[in-house]
Design a protein around this motif. Sequence first.
Motif, PDB file in Angstrom:
ATOM      1  N   VAL A  51       0.384  -0.859   0.117  1.00 58.20           N
ATOM      2  CA  VAL A  51       0.257   0.249   0.558  1.00 58.20           C
ATOM      3  C   VAL A  51       1.322   0.938  -0.264  1.00 58.20           C
ATOM      4  O   VAL A  51       1.642   1.326   0.849  1.00 58.20           O
ATOM      5  N   TYR A  52       0.872   2.124  -0.884  1.00 55.98           N
ATOM      6  CA  TYR A  52       1.735   3.272  -1.127  1.00 55.98           C
ATOM      7  C   TYR A  52       0.718   4.504  -0.946  1.00 55.98           C
ATOM      8  O   TYR A  52      -0.775   4.767  -0.708  1.00 55.98           O
ATOM      9  N   TYR A  53       1.194   5.392   0.169  1.00 56.73           N
ATOM     10  CA  TYR A  53       0.419   6.685   0.937  1.00 56.73           C
ATOM     11  C   TYR A  53       0.874   8.147   0.022  1.00 56.73           C
ATOM     12  O   TYR A  53       2.282   8.016   0.374  1.00 56.73           O
ATOM     13  N   VAL A  54       0.212   8.854  -0.205  1.00 57.00           N
ATOM     14  CA  VAL A  54       0.758  10.181   0.100  1.00 57.00           C
ATOM     15  C   VAL A  54      -0.419  11.111   0.805  1.00 57.00           C
ATOM     16  O   VAL A  54      -1.166  11.133   0.882  1.00 57.00           O
ATOM     17  N   ILE A  55       1.014  12.134   1.833  1.00 59.30           N
ATOM     18  CA  ILE A  55      -0.199  12.768   3.003  1.00 59.30           C
ATOM     19  C   ILE A  55       0.191  14.615   2.569  1.00 59.30           C
ATOM     20  O   ILE A  55       1.484  14.500   2.440  1.00 59.30           O
ATOM     21  N   ASN A  56      -1.051  15.132   2.797  1.00 55.74           N
ATOM     22  CA  ASN A  56      -0.658  16.128   1.934  1.00 55.74           C
ATOM     23  C   ASN A  56       0.077  16.699   1.047  1.00 55.74           C
ATOM     24  O   ASN A  56       0.760  17.428   0.429  1.00 55.74           O
ATOM     25  N   GLY A  57       0.011  15.824  -0.063  1.00 56.57           N
ATOM     26  CA  GLY A  57       1.051  15.886  -1.494  1.00 56.57           C
ATOM     27  C   GLY A  57       2.174  15.612  -0.673  1.00 56.57           C
ATOM     28  O   GLY A  57       2.681  15.975  -2.459  1.00 56.57           O
ATOM     29  N   ASP A  58       2.927  15.916   0.113  1.00 56.62           N
ATOM     30  CA  ASP A  58       4.193  15.547  -0.368  1.00 56.62           C
ATOM     31  C   ASP A  58       4.936  14.502   0.612  1.00 56.62           C
ATOM     32  O   ASP A  58       6.277  14.268   0.331  1.00 56.62           O
ATOM     33  N   THR A  59       4.617  13.987   1.887  1.00 57.40           N
ATOM     34  CA  THR A  59       5.622  12.712   2.787  1.00 57.40           C
ATOM     35  C   THR A  59       4.379  11.309   1.918  1.00 57.40           C
ATOM     36  O   THR A  59       2.988  11.594   1.994  1.00 57.40           O
ATOM     37  N   LYS A  60       5.227  10.809   1.199  1.00 56.99           N
ATOM     38  CA  LYS A  60       5.127   9.624   0.638  1.00 56.99           C
ATOM     39  C   LYS A  60       5.851   8.653   1.488  1.00 56.99           C
ATOM     40  O   LYS A  60       6.578   8.142   2.206  1.00 56.99           O
ATOM     41  N   GLY A  61       5.057   7.350   0.747  1.00 53.54           N
ATOM     42  CA  GLY A  61       5.371   6.272   1.941  1.00 53.54           C
ATOM     43  C   GLY A  61       4.911   4.937   1.685  1.00 53.54           C
ATOM     44  O   GLY A  61       4.232   4.966   1.017  1.00 53.54           O
ATOM     45  N   SER A  62       5.387   3.704   1.538  1.00 61.14           N
ATOM     46  CA  SER A  62       4.555   2.549   1.996  1.00 61.14           C
ATOM     47  C   SER A  62       4.267   1.107   3.006  1.00 61.14           C
ATOM     48  O   SER A  62       5.404   1.444   4.101  1.00 61.14           O
ATOM     49  N   PHE A  63       3.831   0.878   2.393  1.00 64.24           N
ATOM     50  CA  PHE A  63       3.780  -0.660   3.606  1.00 64.24           C
ATOM     51  C   PHE A  63       3.466  -1.407   3.665  1.00 64.24           C
ATOM     52  O   PHE A  63       2.406  -1.864   2.525  1.00 64.24           O
ATOM     53  N   PRO A  64       2.788  -3.078   3.654  1.00 62.98           N
ATOM     54  CA  PRO A  64       3.037  -3.971   3.187  1.00 62.98           C
ATOM     55  C   PRO A  64       1.661  -4.126   3.572  1.00 62.98           C
ATOM     56  O   PRO A  64       1.021  -3.649   4.672  1.00 62.98           O
ATOM     57  N   PHE A  65       1.030  -4.889   2.431  1.00 63.00           N
ATOM     58  CA  PHE A  65      -0.778  -5.048   2.460  1.00 63.00           C
ATOM     59  C   PHE A  65       0.050  -6.662   3.480  1.00 63.00           C
ATOM     60  O   PHE A  65      -0.254  -7.781   2.627  1.00 63.00           O
ATOM     61  N   GLU A  66      -0.657  -6.829   4.629  1.00 67.03           N
ATOM     62  CA  GLU A  66      -0.958  -7.655   5.552  1.00 67.03           C
ATOM     63  C   GLU A  66      -1.521  -8.635   5.987  1.00 67.03           C
ATOM     64  O   GLU A  66      -3.095  -7.761   6.174  1.00 67.03           O
TER      65      GLU A  66
END
Length: 67
Positions: A51-66
Amino acid sequence: MKSNIYVEYQGSKKEQKDFIAKTKEIWVSMGNKIKDINTLDLYVKPEELTVYYVINGDTKGSFPFED
């Protein structure tokens, strides 16, 4: 109107709220406050089990679909 989004893949089932909760947990662990989230975009890629995320248009990251 209340709505739910479910992602099912290879026997695993996750709800939209699960992804949102995990993203908020990550955000807080970075020293931020929940109230500072203005926008949250989630991109679920089951084939990558990520799962990829973008918070407030500039903070990006990901975590496993578990499960």
